[in-house]
Design an enzyme around this catalytic site. Structure first.
Site, short mmCIF file in Angstrom:
data_model
loop_
_atom_site.label_atom_id
_atom_site.label_comp_id
_atom_site.label_asym_id
_atom_site.label_seq_id
_atom_site.Cartn_x
_atom_site.Cartn_y
_atom_site.Cartn_z
N ARG A 16 39.16 -18.57 24.24
CA ARG A 16 39.43 -18.06 25.61
C ARG A 16 40.23 -19.15 26.30
O ARG A 16 39.98 -19.84 27.35
CB ARG A 16 38.14 -17.70 26.31
CG ARG A 16 37.48 -16.82 26.07
CD ARG A 16 37.66 -15.42 25.56
NE ARG A 16 38.06 -14.69 26.85
CZ ARG A 16 37.07 -14.07 27.60
NH1 ARG A 16 35.85 -13.92 27.22
NH2 ARG A 16 37.50 -13.30 28.80
N LYS A 73 34.89 -3.42 37.15
CA LYS A 73 34.52 -4.92 37.25
C LYS A 73 35.82 -5.62 37.06
O LYS A 73 36.04 -6.65 37.91
CB LYS A 73 33.68 -5.23 36.16
CG LYS A 73 33.49 -6.50 35.82
CD LYS A 73 32.71 -6.91 34.87
CE LYS A 73 33.37 -6.86 33.41
NZ LYS A 73 34.03 -8.14 32.90
N CYS A 77 33.61 -18.67 24.60
CA CYS A 77 32.51 -17.70 24.86
C CYS A 77 32.28 -17.01 23.55
O CYS A 77 32.98 -17.40 22.45
CB CYS A 77 32.62 -16.55 26.02
SG CYS A 77 33.77 -15.48 25.54
N ASP A 107 37.64 -4.04 24.79
CA ASP A 107 36.51 -3.89 25.34
C ASP A 107 35.34 -2.62 25.03
O ASP A 107 34.34 -2.60 25.41
CB ASP A 107 36.49 -4.06 26.97
CG ASP A 107 36.90 -5.20 27.40
OD1 ASP A 107 37.30 -5.14 28.69
OD2 ASP A 107 37.07 -6.20 26.60
C1 EPZ Z 1 40.30 -9.86 30.64
O1 EPZ Z 1 39.98 -11.13 30.21
C2 EPZ Z 1 39.03 -9.08 30.86
N1 EPZ Z 1 38.11 -9.81 31.76
C3 EPZ Z 1 38.28 -9.08 29.36
O2 EPZ Z 1 37.04 -8.25 29.73
C4 EPZ Z 1 39.07 -8.26 28.24
O3 EPZ Z 1 38.49 -8.40 27.33
C5 EPZ Z 1 40.54 -9.19 28.33
O4 EPZ Z 1 41.18 -9.07 29.59
C6 EPZ Z 1 41.40 -8.29 27.52
O5 EPZ Z 1 41.57 -6.92 27.95
C7 EPZ Z 1 38.45 -9.61 33.03
O6 EPZ Z 1 39.36 -8.89 33.49
C8 EPZ Z 1 37.56 -10.47 34.05
P1 EPZ Z 1 43.17 -12.15 27.99
P2 EPZ Z 1 40.94 -12.17 29.95
O7 EPZ Z 1 43.70 -13.36 29.13
O8 EPZ Z 1 41.84 -12.18 31.16
C9 EPZ Z 1 44.46 -15.33 24.69
C10 EPZ Z 1 34.72 -7.47 29.66
O9 EPZ Z 1 33.93 -7.18 28.75
N2 EPZ Z 1 44.72 -15.94 25.88
O10 EPZ Z 1 44.06 -10.94 28.18
O11 EPZ Z 1 40.26 -13.41 29.90
C11 EPZ Z 1 43.01 -15.15 24.64
O12 EPZ Z 1 42.47 -16.09 23.94
C12 EPZ Z 1 35.68 -8.82 29.52
O13 EPZ Z 1 34.81 -6.90 30.51
C13 EPZ Z 1 45.54 -17.41 25.32
O14 EPZ Z 1 45.75 -17.61 24.20
O15 EPZ Z 1 41.84 -11.72 28.50
C14 EPZ Z 1 42.49 -13.67 23.94
O16 EPZ Z 1 42.79 -13.93 22.70
C15 EPZ Z 1 35.68 -9.62 27.98
N3 EPZ Z 1 45.93 -18.13 26.49
C16 EPZ Z 1 43.96 -12.96 24.36
O17 EPZ Z 1 44.78 -13.88 24.99
C17 EPZ Z 1 45.73 -17.79 27.75
O18 EPZ Z 1 45.91 -18.59 28.77
C18 EPZ Z 1 43.35 -12.07 25.64
O19 EPZ Z 1 42.86 -12.62 26.74
C19 EPZ Z 1 45.24 -16.62 28.15
C20 EPZ Z 1 44.52 -15.66 27.13
#
Ligand code: EPZ
Length: 420
Positions: free
Chosen positions: A123, A22, A118, A307
């Site tokens: 996020r 996904k 969420c 995850d």
């Molecule tokens: C991706 O989400 C995945 N989703 C998530 O999977 C996964 O949990 C996550 O990466 C971490 O591995 C998809 O790929 C569609 P991040 P993403 O940006 O990109 C902070 C699932 O269950 N952050 O790496 O949104 C954020 O708050 C889903 O399949 C900022 O602070 O995750 C979080 O604490 C859930 N500023 C951390 O980074 C930003 O601009 C990780 O978020 C972006 C993120």
């Protein structure tokens, strides 16, 4: 309102085939906007999130053809008719934000509804926007939308304060046709980043370093259409590995990249699970040794994946001895603990740590799936709990796992989907 009814099941036995990832297919679909030629994506999973991404791309101007039997998605964006991801689609799927970089790169403009928070956290998207600004975009926010505009994107150096998966993907897609060189430091190293970079390079991009902490991109004039098969879903793989462990079963998991699930293999082995890696796939034996506790700390890849945290926690309630789980990636990813405790688990939160007592006899109960992976954890617990577990809000689960019930039932799980 659909629900899952899960009955106490005997140990799971048999084999399953993992579907396409996904979290790889969604950014790759978004990246197809970067060319006016046809892109063909193979091994695409059958998911509600893929449907939402198809609708979003069509609203932007793409011609999309999905053949779920063959697992292919064909996308051709000969012209862009809208430079926006509307709220009604973004609220269904946060990953809609991933069209921002490609739209900005292709048209010089992108207007996206702010995804909002969420169940697992706020996020924010500040790191995505930091990258776009570094490349020369002007960012404006208002009325729940954020807009990026740039006459020309120019290569730049960007440092990510956190190795954000989405920010890495969005900035990479914005930089592939920028003028000059872009270096992004402290990037995410997940396999889904590497898969996206491979797709973009097949389109003619010049990306180096995907899978390491620094990605270097040399901007090119234009990108072409291509064909690409997405990687298997490492989180689905991990979920079924834990299913074999929690039910003390024996499952052969096919279509696996063992390298992508190394931390899950390591931690399950620490608990006494026997795992054989053969040409056929990963054979996971939860039925050989007495299974004991271990501690988990979630980290960006290649650390233990966030995850998999809730699924592994469900398993740890059934092993001998106490465990400690520390979630470091999201600030609120313990919503499943209240639901597991309603099933008889004994889990306490101390700051950012969760302390899990082992050897708990779980009982079926009415519970709520608070996010995609929490829902999977509740199904796993329902398989070993006395009586029936009724899980609501299962749309979370169905948007992220292909043929979830069918795969579990093929292994002997007693699980049904009911409409109320
Ligand atoms: C991706 O989400 C995945 N989703 C998530 O999977 C996964 O949990 C996550 O990466 C971490 O591995 C998809 O790929 C569609 P991040 P993403 O940006 O990109 C902070 C699932 O269950 N952050 O790496 O949104 C954020 O708050 C889903 O399949 C900022 O602070 O995750 C979080 O604490 C859930 N500023 C951390 O980074 C930003 O601009 C990780 O978020 C972006 C993120």
């Amino acid at each position: 309102m659909a629900k899952f009814l899960v009955e106490k099941s005997s140990s799971l036995h048999g084999e399953i085939e993992v579907s396409g990832s996904k979290n790889a297919v969604l950014p790759i679909m978004a990246a197809s906007i970067l060319t006016d030629e046809k892109c063909q994506i193979m091994d695409a999973p059958v998911l509600r999130d893929v449907d939402v991404m198809c609708r979003l791309l069509e609203s932007i101007g793409s011609q999309v053809k999905v053949n779920y039997e063959e697992g292919t998605v064909e996308i051709e964006t000969s012209s862009i008719i809208a430079k926006e991801a509307p709220y009604e689609l973004v609220k269904k799927m946060r990953a809609s934000i991933l069209v921002m970089g490609p739209l900005l790169s292709r048209t010089g403009q992108a207007k996206i509804a702010l995804p909002g928070g969420c169940a697992i956290g706020a996020r924010p998207i500040n790191l995505h926007l930091k990258g776009f600004q570094a490349l020369g975009a002007d960012i404006t926010e208002g009325h729940g939308y954020v807009e990026a505009k740039a006459d020309k994107l120019v290569g730049a150096n960007v440092y990510l304060d956190f190795p954000s998966v989405g920010a890495t993907e969005n900035i990479m897609m914005a930089a592939v046709m920028a003028d000059g060189i872009t270096v992004i430091e402290n990037v995410a190293e997940e396999p889904e980043i590497v898969d996206l970079a491979n797709f973009l390079n097949k389109m003619g991009a010049r990306i180096k370093g995907a899978g390491t902490d620094t990605i270097k991109i040399e901007g090119v004039e234009a990108l072409n259409g291509t064909k690409h098969a997405v990687i298997p879903d490492r989180i689905e793989t991990g979920t079924f590995m834990v299913a074999a462990a929690i039910t003390r079963g024996d499952i052969l998991i096919k279509n696996v990249v063992p390298d992508h699930v190394k931390p899950i293999i390591a931690k399950l082995k620490e608990c006494g699970v026997v795992i054989e890696d053969s040409d056929e796939g990963l054979r996971v034996h939860g039925d050989i040794n007495e299974l004991i506790s271990t501690d988990i700390k979630t980290l960006p890849y290649p650390g233990f994946p966030t995850d998999m945290q809730s699924q592994f926690m469900a398993f740890l309630t059934t092993v001998s001895g106490p465990s400690v789980v520390i979630e470091t990636v999201f600030e609120n990813r313990y919503m499943h603990i209240g639901e597991l405790n309603r099933m008889g688990a004994n889990i306490k939160i101390e700051g950012r740590s969760a302390i899990i007592q082992g050897n708990q006899k779980l009982q079926g109960a009415q519970v709520i799936s608070t996010d995609l992976r929490a829902g999977a954890a509740l199904v796993l617990s329902g398989l070993v709990a006395e009586g029936t577990t009724e899980i609501s809000e299962i749309y979370h689960i169905e948007r992220g796992y292909t043929n979830f019930i069918g795969k579990f039932r093929a292994l002997g799980a007693r699980i049904n989907r009911i409409e109320e």
